[in-house]
Design a protein around this motif. Structure first.
Motif, PDB file in Angstrom:
ATOM      1  N   UNK A  81       0.850  -1.196   0.000  1.00 50.13           N
ATOM      2  CA  UNK A  81       0.000   0.000   0.000  1.00 50.13           C
ATOM      3  C   UNK A  81       0.883   1.242   0.000  1.00 50.13           C
ATOM      4  N   UNK A  82       0.767   2.055  -1.043  1.00 50.18           N
ATOM      5  CA  UNK A  82       1.542   3.289  -1.116  1.00 50.18           C
ATOM      6  C   UNK A  82       0.736   4.523  -0.797  1.00 50.18           C
ATOM      7  N   UNK A  83      -0.567   4.355  -0.522  1.00 52.38           N
ATOM      8  CA  UNK A  83      -1.409   5.487  -0.187  1.00 52.38           C
ATOM      9  C   UNK A  83      -1.405   5.739   1.300  1.00 52.38           C
ATOM     10  N   UNK A  84      -1.993   4.831   2.055  1.00 48.63           N
ATOM     11  CA  UNK A  84      -1.825   4.819   3.516  1.00 48.63           C
ATOM     12  C   UNK A  84      -0.773   3.757   3.780  1.00 48.63           C
ATOM     13  N   UNK A  85       0.482   4.156   3.823  1.00 51.55           N
ATOM     14  CA  UNK A  85       1.563   3.171   3.885  1.00 51.55           C
ATOM     15  C   UNK A  85       1.454   2.332   5.152  1.00 51.55           C
ATOM     16  N   UNK A  86       1.876   1.072   5.033  1.00 46.96           N
ATOM     17  CA  UNK A  86       1.777   0.152   6.168  1.00 46.96           C
ATOM     18  C   UNK A  86       2.613   0.592   7.359  1.00 46.96           C
ATOM     19  N   UNK A  87       3.540   1.508   7.139  1.00 49.95           N
ATOM     20  CA  UNK A  87       4.355   2.049   8.237  1.00 49.95           C
ATOM     21  C   UNK A  87       3.485   2.584   9.369  1.00 49.95           C
ATOM     22  N   UNK A  88       2.290   3.100   9.007  1.00 52.05           N
ATOM     23  CA  UNK A  88       1.420   3.664  10.044  1.00 52.05           C
ATOM     24  C   UNK A  88       0.923   2.594  11.009  1.00 52.05           C
ATOM     25  N   UNK A  89       0.847   1.337  10.549  1.00 52.52           N
ATOM     26  CA  UNK A  89       0.477   0.259  11.465  1.00 52.52           C
ATOM     27  C   UNK A  89       1.572   0.051  12.518  1.00 52.52           C
ATOM     28  N   UNK A  90       2.828   0.105  12.072  1.00 58.87           N
ATOM     29  CA  UNK A  90       3.931  -0.040  13.025  1.00 58.87           C
ATOM     30  C   UNK A  90       3.945   1.125  14.003  1.00 58.87           C
ATOM     31  N   UNK A  91       3.671   2.319  13.501  1.00 57.82           N
ATOM     32  CA  UNK A  91       3.628   3.491  14.371  1.00 57.82           C
ATOM     33  C   UNK A  91       2.497   3.363  15.386  1.00 57.82           C
TER      34      UNK A  91
END
Length: 477
Positions: A369-379
């Motif tokens: 996912x490049x829109x709501x990047x999965x990084x936000x899940x880790x955050x």
């Protein structure tokens, strides 16, 4: 190079960041309702304080209500009806499955037919809908908050601020940090303006002419892709949000560097320029009373060093014969943008969850996912470790590109995981093999995956996988 997202993708990429409260009395006084009975269900539609809503209740209700929060709808977005799950009402296998298995469903469309940012309205509208449901249909034994994309923020906040009213939260392709999101949008537009459109009069904040600035940014992105030097700079821009070059739910992950950058550029153009760029910026500034984003103090060289895309950027710069240090210096020398303090306070107040997890939370996200990047899940998981109970959080991933690229089977398997946790007090087996079996056993009718880039469906096998996202580069907490 360009693959324009249809209007529906903007629903996935954006969502009002919600809060607020309303009294039940005020909501009831302004309520109009129409009820209809069909075989096996009771349907309700109406308005509460000006916000349309829809509720569906099966004949044999099991006592659980699923309250859905939809995504952002830009001006001119066609109204398909009040959605109760992550797909349109006429194409939702999940909606039908839930009703067939005894679950009641409800959703508010929010004020102004759901158009634009509903920051100060939407939680109020959902809370008013819960009040109406309890008074007119029956008090739920359990209520589950669900939300898609930045609708995840809605679901998070509903439970955090009303823990006595919710038993669990399920989020899908979630953007849990709106302040951080708008900061990376600023970073990307700032970098495009500085590196690809130097000297042009482009407004990235305090936007007065969104159409002109959007057009200039889009032209710069598309022109850049035509040269090796431009492609290298696009890779650098994408690195500031760890944007994966995987712009399709139906095609494999690209392995060619040029194709990877082409698909990164499609994200930058469609999601962060057309979708979340000047037009969205003008809207959020109007609602928040100023600019809530900043890059004061941001070292873009340090951001690159922390990025999962660093190796790709360095490779692209070597191939283009460019000095990466020169471009990082250009970014360092460009005038910084400060926020409007009251607007920042507004967005924190009406958007960013604490991660307190007063109830169990399950999340589902696509790896590409490049829109709501999965990084936000880790955050978000980091927030939970600091402020909540990590044992109440389960995070699941499917190995696909595109935004919100999961099937009804994967969505239902995720919801069933949460229902089991609520009923038993323990999480069931959430390993990828177990989740793939749970999704697959529903059958071929539940394997269709929607690709927002083309707005087409294709059958795909369940793809739950082990995955650790990169670190989010601009967390707000």
């Amino acid at each position: 190079m360009r693959r324009r997202m249809r209007g529906a993708v903007l629903v996935g990429l954006l969502v009002s960041l919600l809060t607020g409260a309303a009294t039940a009395a005020a909501a009831t006084a302004a309520t109009t309702t129409t009820a209809a009975t069909t075989e096996g269900r009771h349907s309700y539609t109406g308005t509460i304080a000006g916000a349309q809503f829809r509720a569906e209740v099966p004949d044999h209700w099991n006592g659980t209500l699923v309250l859905y929060s939809h995504g952002y709808q830009p001006a001119g977005f066609p109204f398909f009806g009040v959605a109760l799950t992550n797909r349109p009402p006429d194409r939702s296998e999940t909606e039908a499955w839930l009703l067939d298995h005894g679950y009641a469903l409800a959703a508010s469309q929010f004020q102004n037919e759901g158009i634009g940012y509903q920051v100060h309205n939407a939680l109020r509208d959902q809370t008013a809908l819960l009040d109406w449901f309890g008074a007119s249909v029956g008090k739920p034994r359990h209520t589950v908050a669900t939300g898609q994309s930045l609708g995840a923020t809605i679901a998070d906040l509903l439970a955090e601020r009303n823990p006595h009213r919710f038993a669990g939260v399920a989020t899908f392709c979630g953007g849990h940090d709106p302040v951080g999101l708008f900061n990376v949008v600023l970073d990307l537009n700032f970098a495009v303006k500085t590196l690809l459109a130097p000297g042009q009069d482009i407004e990235v904040v305090h936007v007065t002419d969104p159409e002109r600035s959007t057009k200039a940014l889009v032209q710069a992105i598309e022109q850049a892709f035509t040269t090796p030097q431009g492609r290298a700079r696009l890779a650098l821009v994408g690195a500031f949000n760890n944007i994966p070059g995987w712009f399709s739910a139906h095609l494999p992950r690209p392995t060619d560097v040029t194709e990877w950058i082409r698909q990164q550029a499609a994200w930058i153009e469609n999601a962060y320029t057309i979708g979340l760029g000047p037009s969205a910026r003008a809207d959020i500034e109007r609602v928040a009373g100023g600019n809530p984003s900043w890059n004061v103090g941001v070292d873009y060289g340090r951001q690159l060093a922390r990025s999962s895309q660093q190796a790709l950027v360095r490779r692209a710069y070597r191939a283009a014969g460019l000095d990466l240090r020169d471009d990082l210096d250009r970014l360092a020398d460009a005038p910084r943008i400060a926020p409007d303090k009251d607007a920042v306070a507004f967005l924190y107040r009406y958007g960013v969850p604490q991660g307190s997890t007063p109830v169990p939370v399950v999340t589902l996200h696509s790896t590409g996912d490049g829109g709501a990047v999965s990084d936000q899940e880790r955050s978000y998981a980091d927030l939970v470790r600091r402020n909540g109970d990590p044992s109440r959080l389960r995070q699941l991933y499917v190995d696909r590109g595109m935004h919100c690229s999961y099937s009804a089977g994967e969505e239902i398997a995720t919801l069933r995981t949460l229902f089991a946790r609520i009923d038993s007090g323990r999480w069931p087996d959430t390993s990828p093999p177990a989740m793939n079996d749970a999704a697959g056993e529903l059958g071929d009718a539940y394997k269709l995956v929607l690709d927002f880039g083309t707005f087409t469906d294709a059958p795909m096998e369940p793809a739950f996988t082990e995955f650790t996202p990169p670190r989010f580069l601009r967390p707000s907490r």
